[in-house]
Design a protein around this motif. Sequence first.
Motif, PDB file in Angstrom:
ATOM      1  N   ILE A  36       0.853  -1.178   0.000  1.00  0.00           N
ATOM      2  CA  ILE A  36       0.000   0.000   0.000  1.00  0.00           C
ATOM      3  C   ILE A  36       0.894   1.235   0.000  1.00  0.00           C
ATOM      4  O   ILE A  36       1.943   1.254   0.663  1.00  0.00           O
ATOM      5  N   TYR A  64      -3.300   1.585   8.841  1.00  0.00           N
ATOM      6  CA  TYR A  64      -3.238   0.509   7.842  1.00  0.00           C
ATOM      7  C   TYR A  64      -2.159  -0.513   8.196  1.00  0.00           C
ATOM      8  O   TYR A  64      -2.351  -1.718   7.982  1.00  0.00           O
ATOM      9  N   LEU A  70      -0.327  -5.518   4.951  1.00  0.00           N
ATOM     10  CA  LEU A  70       0.264  -4.870   3.790  1.00  0.00           C
ATOM     11  C   LEU A  70       1.569  -4.170   4.146  1.00  0.00           C
ATOM     12  O   LEU A  70       1.706  -3.612   5.236  1.00  0.00           O
ATOM     13  N   LEU A  79      -2.362  -1.049  -3.492  1.00  0.00           N
ATOM     14  CA  LEU A  79      -3.427  -0.140  -3.081  1.00  0.00           C
ATOM     15  C   LEU A  79      -2.798   1.235  -2.930  1.00  0.00           C
ATOM     16  O   LEU A  79      -1.696   1.358  -2.392  1.00  0.00           O
ATOM     17  N   GLN A  80      -3.497   2.273  -3.397  1.00  0.00           N
ATOM     18  CA  GLN A  80      -2.947   3.624  -3.348  1.00  0.00           C
ATOM     19  C   GLN A  80      -3.977   4.574  -2.761  1.00  0.00           C
ATOM     20  O   GLN A  80      -5.128   4.593  -3.210  1.00  0.00           O
ATOM     21  N   TYR A 120      -8.899   6.527  -3.558  1.00  0.00           N
ATOM     22  CA  TYR A 120      -8.426   5.164  -3.322  1.00  0.00           C
ATOM     23  C   TYR A 120      -8.376   4.428  -4.655  1.00  0.00           C
ATOM     24  O   TYR A 120      -9.355   4.422  -5.409  1.00  0.00           O
ATOM     25  N   ASN A 122      -7.326   0.624  -6.238  1.00  0.00           N
ATOM     26  CA  ASN A 122      -6.942  -0.769  -6.073  1.00  0.00           C
ATOM     27  C   ASN A 122      -6.465  -1.234  -7.445  1.00  0.00           C
ATOM     28  O   ASN A 122      -7.269  -1.421  -8.350  1.00  0.00           O
TER      29      ASN A 122
END
Length: 173
Positions: A36, A64, A70, A79-80, A120, A122
């Motif tokens: 992430i 997170y 992650l 994931l960003q 977000y 993915n």
Amino acid sequence: MRLTVFSVLLGALGILSGCGVYSFTGASISPTVKTISIQTFFNNATLGPSNMSVLFTEKIKDYYQQNTSLSLVDDNGDLQIDGYIADYTVTPVSATASGNNDQADFSSMSRITITVFASYINTQDDEFDFERKFSFFKDFDNSQDISSEEQALVEEIFDQIILDIFNASVANW
């Protein structure tokens, strides 16, 4: 007898491990997702403490890392997440009469509201991508010194916004 106990334990372990996409935190992450990246959330609000950008960014990264397996990377994670603090407002909530004709009425309670815009992505499944605003508030008594309470109120608000972002992203709520 031992074979039966072993079989039951093996079956229970298989059920608990499942397919590897669910955790006890509520996160539902594909086993192919490993990293992430969370960019700095800049402060675009006109009011509020000067450290909001750093505080929010570090809190969301910590959340997170504590609640998923992650790995945090600087850029191009599976994931960003990025965004900005869009608004910080203080508004009166309840009025109180002064009881004196020579003195103005005032607000006895005020509300701090913070709005964060989050994006977000993915990279494994764009069905879950979003761009939206998350907002939360806390009320405080005006008889208290806001400067001494503000940091704690901001942190409580950020905790709820981060939980909302987490639920919208990896918990898919």
